[in-house]
Design an enzyme around this catalytic site. Structure first.
Site, PDB file in Angstrom:
ATOM      1  N   TYR A   1       0.843  -1.202   0.000  1.00  0.00           N
ATOM      2  CA  TYR A   1       0.000   0.000   0.000  1.00  0.00           C
ATOM      3  C   TYR A   1       0.873   1.245   0.000  1.00  0.00           C
ATOM      4  O   TYR A   1       1.886   1.298   0.703  1.00  0.00           O
ATOM      5  CB  TYR A   1      -0.893   0.023   1.245  1.00  0.00           C
ATOM      6  CG  TYR A   1      -1.693   1.302   1.369  1.00  0.00           C
ATOM      7  CD1 TYR A   1      -2.966   1.398   0.807  1.00  0.00           C
ATOM      8  CD2 TYR A   1      -1.176   2.416   2.019  1.00  0.00           C
ATOM      9  CE1 TYR A   1      -3.695   2.570   0.886  1.00  0.00           C
ATOM     10  CE2 TYR A   1      -1.905   3.602   2.106  1.00  0.00           C
ATOM     11  CZ  TYR A   1      -3.165   3.666   1.542  1.00  0.00           C
ATOM     12  OH  TYR A   1      -3.875   4.833   1.618  1.00  0.00           O
TER      13      TYR A   1
ATOM     14  N   GLU B   1      -3.310   7.519  -4.322  1.00  0.00           N
ATOM     15  CA  GLU B   1      -3.300   6.274  -3.551  1.00  0.00           C
ATOM     16  C   GLU B   1      -3.091   5.092  -4.490  1.00  0.00           C
ATOM     17  O   GLU B   1      -3.802   4.949  -5.479  1.00  0.00           O
ATOM     18  CB  GLU B   1      -4.626   6.116  -2.798  1.00  0.00           C
ATOM     19  CG  GLU B   1      -4.653   4.909  -1.876  1.00  0.00           C
ATOM     20  CD  GLU B   1      -6.002   4.734  -1.198  1.00  0.00           C
ATOM     21  OE1 GLU B   1      -7.025   4.605  -1.910  1.00  0.00           O
ATOM     22  OE2 GLU B   1      -6.039   4.747   0.046  1.00  0.00           O
TER      23      GLU B   1
END
Ligand code: GDP
Ligand code: MN
Length: 401
Positions: A119, A207
């Protein structure tokens, strides 16, 4: 403003970030043609990705029963079949709400062989007024859950905006991602590219979830942005014409789009008492007071400090387009604008929209007496209120009778 995954990936690729090979399609025929081209480049598996402005697509369900807004298949013929099942259908994910979103575009990517999902995100940390990079080995899943249950698995690095991301910071993040030594340098390049994308686009969020370690054709491993979400700062769009053109109005609530044309800040809510207020803080306080007296606001609406008569009229039209609305509360503080001008605007708007619903108006500030006189002399059934509490009480009462 949000943009689609395929657009976000294009922006990242420009800054040297490795992304899967692929293109966007609006018909099953196009999807198949893209897959054939990918197959020609050696791809054996293909992923079809619904392009909507909401996450959680992987675990989403189409209203026609088809499972998964992200689908992996092994031939261009299957790409065609899956695309036919997904295009034109409504996808429901944990972020879309029960009404779901229409899928009118699919991103067809060559599916890489994913070894590990990580992530990575960059956002603006308002507390420190700096860009903040967050990285975690726990990619692919709900990052909010990771943050709640195992916050120590998220590493944070604050960037000095005058310096940009320093190589030592990129190396620190790479080591927090527990990368093998041979992936550290590629990670520095990738992180720098992601940071540059954030910076150059005036993004509020970039993101990458998942950021993947994938098996490369040469037998080695490489890093790849398999998903990408980019949110842009609306206040900076004026200096990014090309990004502003990426706007997809189909993804935005129609009333909110209409409101933005008149520079009105409108957000539709579920209640039945519409509010028309000047100033965001006063608008929020007004919603609170309505709730306090047992009502539910139908919207947030800030007409701005210097609302014109035209804007007030547009605001009324937008409020009234919401069929749940049963009463309206106008709460105006005459600071930049005089109350009498606002009052004249309200009267004109009522005439224009032939308002039938109860309308409570609370005015305060410059020329308030003159403003109240205009409302009283208008011959219209306007309920005048003194304090904010009085206004909220009156509007809640108005829908009870
Ligand atoms: P989201 O659910 O809307 O965030 O969509 P993602 O693009 O993150 O996809 C969800 C999941 O599908 C990812 O976490 C991956 O596990 C999987 N996925 C997405 N793209 C690919 C791909 O190209 N190859 C493989 N093997 N899996 C993928
Ligand atoms: Mn994702």
């Amino acid at each position: 403003m949000n943009i689609h995954e395929y657009q976000a990936k294009m922006l990242l690729a420009r800054e040297g970030v490795t992304i899967p090979q692929g293109e966007v399609a609006s018909t099953p025929e196009q999807a198949k043609a893209i897959a054939e081209k990918l197959a020609g480049n050696g791809h054996k598996r293909f992923v079809l990705k619904s392009q909507i402005h909401a996450g959680g697509r992987g675990k989403g369900t189409f209203k026609n029963g088809w499972q998964g807004g992200v689908r992996i298949v092994s031939s261009p013929a299957e790409v065609f079949d899956s695309a036919a099942k997904m295009l034109g259908q409504i996808l429901v994910t944990r972020q879309t709400g029960p009404e779901g979103r229409l899928v009118s575009k699919l991103l067809i990517d060559g599916a890489p062989e994913i070894r590990k999902e990580l992530y990575l995100s960059i956002l603006l940390d308002r507390a420190s007024s700096r860009p903040l990079v967050m990285a975690s080995t726990e990619g692919g899943m709900d990052i909010e859950e990771v943050a709640a249950k195992t916050p120590d698995k998220i590493s944070k690095e604050w960037i000095d905006p005058a310096l940009g991301m320093m190589p030592f910071q990129a190396r620190k993040l790479a080591s927090a991602l527990e990368l093998k030594p041979e992936l550290i340098n590629p990670a520095v390049k990738l992180l720098t590219g992601i940071y540059n994308t954030w910076w150059k686009c005036d993004a509020s969020l970039v993101e990458i979830n998942p950021l993947c370690i994938v098996g490369a054709p040469n037998g080695k491993e490489e890093l790849m942005a398999v998903d990408a979400k980019v949110a842009l700062d609306d206040n900076a769009l004026y200096r990014h014409k090309e990004l502003a053109e990426m706007r997809d109005l189909n993804e935005e609530a129609p009333l909110e789009t209409e409101a933005s044309k008149f520079n009105l800040n409108y957000i539709k809510l579920d209640g039945n008492i519409a509010c028309l207020v000047n100033g965001a803080g006063l608008a929020m306080a007004t919603m609170d007071v309505i709730q306090h007296y047992g009502g539910t606001p139908a919207n947030f609406l800030d007409v701005g400090g210097g609302a014109s008569q035209e804007q007030v009229a547009a605001a009324f039209r937008i409020i009234l387009a919401d069929r749940n609305v049963r009463a309206i509360l106008v709460n105006i503080f005459g600071g930049i604008m005089q109350c009498d001008i606002i009052a004249a605007g309200i009267v004109a708007a009522i005439q224009e929209t032939q308002l039938k619903l109860p309308l409570v108006v609370r005015l305060e500030g410059n020329n308030v007496e003159l403003g109240k006189k205009i409302l009283a002399n208008s011959g219209m059934p306007i309920i005048s209120a003194g304090s904010m509490a009085d206004a909220a009480e009156k509007v809640v009462k108005a829908i009870r009778v």
